[in-house]
Scaffold this active site. Sequence first.
Site, PDB file in Angstrom:
ATOM      1  N   HIS A  51     -40.907   7.017   7.105  1.00  0.00           N
ATOM      2  CA  HIS A  51     -42.022   7.272   6.211  1.00  0.00           C
ATOM      3  C   HIS A  51     -41.499   7.244   4.776  1.00  0.00           C
ATOM      4  CE1 HIS A  51     -40.618  11.503   6.388  1.00  0.00           C
ATOM      5  NE2 HIS A  51     -41.176  11.607   5.192  1.00  0.00           N
ATOM      6  N   TYR A 118     -35.833  20.834   3.997  1.00  0.00           N
ATOM      7  CA  TYR A 118     -36.061  19.865   2.937  1.00  0.00           C
ATOM      8  C   TYR A 118     -36.960  20.426   1.853  1.00  0.00           C
ATOM      9  CZ  TYR A 118     -40.202  18.637   5.758  1.00  0.00           C
ATOM     10  OH  TYR A 118     -41.357  18.675   6.488  1.00  0.00           O
TER      11      TYR A 118
END
Length: 150
Positions: A51, A118
Amino acid sequence: MIEGVKVKELVKHCDDRGYFSELVRDDEQLLDRFGQASISMSYPGVIKAFHYHEKQDDLWFFPSGNAQVVLYDLRESTTKGQTDVYYMGEENPILLFIPKGVAHGYRVLGSTPATIIYFTTHSYHAANPDEKRIPWNDEEIGFDWNTQNR
């Protein structure tokens, strides 16, 4: 290295209690702004790819397990079409900055799950997600996810 990608090697401060390590600081210029921090766990052999984002940058860290991280530059840049591979996790504790427009994904290596933490420059909006999907086996990217050196 793909244009705009940054790698930060982490320093562990160890003693008889364990260790401490700073991940990201506001004076390092790794993120233009802070949007969200997230954590995810994936089982051995899982491939989560690909992605990319049009607005947000990502900063990845694998505190447990190990992963093969693959980046592919989709941007009009000096590294357009380039593929980079990083091995991240317990055996190589690094932070990886992934700029917007660079497709990214990973495969969990070894026999234990991998955890990723993240950080992003924008928060996720379910009604209008800044997340464009590309199949893990996309022919344009053409990445071979099989282990090469057995």
